[in-house]
Design an enzyme around this catalytic site. Structure first.
Site, PDB file in Angstrom:
ATOM      1  CG  HIS A 124       3.114   2.470  12.453  1.00  0.00           C
ATOM      2  ND1 HIS A 124       2.752   3.447  13.346  1.00  0.00           N
ATOM      3  CD2 HIS A 124       2.660   1.308  12.975  1.00  0.00           C
ATOM      4  CE1 HIS A 124       2.087   2.887  14.358  1.00  0.00           C
ATOM      5  NE2 HIS A 124       2.033   1.603  14.161  1.00  0.00           N
ATOM      6  CD  GLU A 147     -28.936   7.579   5.936  1.00  0.00           C
ATOM      7  OE1 GLU A 147     -28.878   8.486   6.794  1.00  0.00           O
ATOM      8  OE2 GLU A 147     -30.006   7.144   5.483  1.00  0.00           O
ATOM      9  CB  SER A 181      -0.933   0.005   1.209  1.00  0.00           C
ATOM     10  OG  SER A 181      -1.610   1.243   1.323  1.00  0.00           O
ATOM     11  CD  GLN A 182       1.647   4.837   3.093  1.00  0.00           C
ATOM     12  OE1 GLN A 182       2.397   5.588   2.473  1.00  0.00           O
ATOM     13  NE2 GLN A 182       0.442   5.212   3.492  1.00  0.00           N
ATOM     14  CD  GLU A 200       1.524  -8.235  10.316  1.00  0.00           C
ATOM     15  OE1 GLU A 200       0.766  -8.631   9.412  1.00  0.00           O
ATOM     16  OE2 GLU A 200       1.529  -7.053  10.750  1.00  0.00           O
ATOM     17  CB  SER A 205     -32.879  17.533  10.369  1.00  0.00           C
ATOM     18  OG  SER A 205     -32.725  16.440  11.263  1.00  0.00           O
TER      19      SER A 205
END
Length: 334
Positions: free
Chosen positions: A109, A232, A28-29, A85, A253
């Site tokens: 990280h 939602e 991913s990175q 890991e 609302s």
């Protein structure tokens, strides 16, 4: 005091012109950072395991993946972008002995460095540049001319030159376009784990599952429960992202806003806050790190069982079926 934030004008990309950057892992990175750096004019090499999807992906993007030990040997800056890991074992077996004084050992990280699973040899500074978003976003924002904000930290005893190289690296992946905040390995690691466990993954997942189950057990249709409790949620998170709590409350609302003020504290109450503090202490003390390390040494049985269990939940079955009917969603299946 507000955090110090660095932008494009604070970083000198030319500091990397004579450096070889070794990216260990094209996941991913890895895929995002490697491509962004290359397009910023940096010399990037890759390591990946042969005959794996990530190896083929690297080749498709014009890289020639090397064995990990060879990449570590050639790199002036060695960026470990493997899963937490497995980082420590790969580092001890294939990386550590190839580092030389003056090299920089990087991560995105700080888990393994902060909790002592990776220790750099004498003369090798540690550096953290952590994009605050997944790799696909790091890549897509860069391609659009933007960038994902990053964190930057250096290990104990690291030089000012290493910090400057870190800013240059952040600029190379687009981070200084969004802003780079100076932190520490401890702060990045502990806040990242806390956010994942209490809000972003653990907290939200459990809240959604519990709300869905409550409605279904009360006799409401699962499809209605899915729309109200999961679908939602994106609409609300987008409002958070664009303008914080106030903008979300402005956008919904008055009935929803009143329900927020009056019922929200009954869900997230003093007991919840106390549990959050306990989780933070487990992270700070290293208890969670020890648990995760031991879990993996045992073959991750609890982790794998949890994954199997939750993939079979009713909310996942209902959601999969409904998303397939929504042509406007790029529906994903695991």
């Amino acid at each position: 005091m507000p955090a110090k934030i660095y932008y494009d004008n604070d970083a000198d990309l030319s500091l990397l012109k004579d450096k070889t950057i070794a990216i260990l892992g094209f996941g991913s990175q890895g895929h995002a950072q490697a491509q962004n750096l290359r397009e910023s004019g940096c010399n990037v090499i890759i390591s990946e395991l042969p005959d794996t999807p990530n190896y083929e992906l690297a080749v498709s993007h014009g890289f020639e993946p090397l064995p990990t030990s060879e990449a570590a040997k050639r790199g002036d800056i060695v960026q470990i972008l493997l899963p937490d890991e497995i980082q420590a074992d790969v580092y001890r077996n294939l990386v550590r002995d190839h580092l030389e004084a003056g090299n920089i050992l990087m991560c995105s990280h700080g888990f393994n460095v902060h909790f002592g699973q990776i220790e750099a040899p004498a003369g090798v500074d540690t550096l953290l540049v952590a994009p605050k978003g997944p790799g696909h976003l790091v890549r897509s924002e860069f391609e659009k001319g933007g960038g994902v904000p990053c964190l930057i930290a250096t290990g104990d005893g690291a030089s000012e030159e290493t910090f400057a190289l870190g800013l240059a690296y952040a600029k190379g992946i687009g981070g200084t376009r969004g802003g780079v905040i100076k932190t520490s390995f401890a702060e990045e690691t502990e806040t990242d784990l806390f956010g994942e466990q209490v809000v972003l993954c653990g907290g939200v997942s459990e809240l959604v599952k519990a709300a869905f189950d409550t409605l279904v057990e009360a006799g409401y249709q699962p499809e209605m429960a899915y729309f109200e409790c999961m679908h939602e949620l994106k609409l609300i998170v987008d409002l958070f992202y664009e303008g914080g709590l106030n903008y979300m409350r402005y956008s919904v609302s008055n009935t929803a806003e009143y329900g927020d003020y009056s019922r929200g504290p009954r869900i997230i109450n003093d007991e919840t806050r106390a549990e959050m503090k306990r989780i933070l202490k487990e992270i700070q003390s290293g208890e969670f790190a020890r648990e995760w390390i031991l879990e993996n040494k045992a073959g991750a049985p609890k982790f794998k069982a949890s994954r199997r269990h939750d993939r079979a939940l009713q909310i996942e079955e209902v959601g999969l079926r409904l998303r397939r009917l929504m042509s406007w969603i790029d529906s994903k299946e695991v």
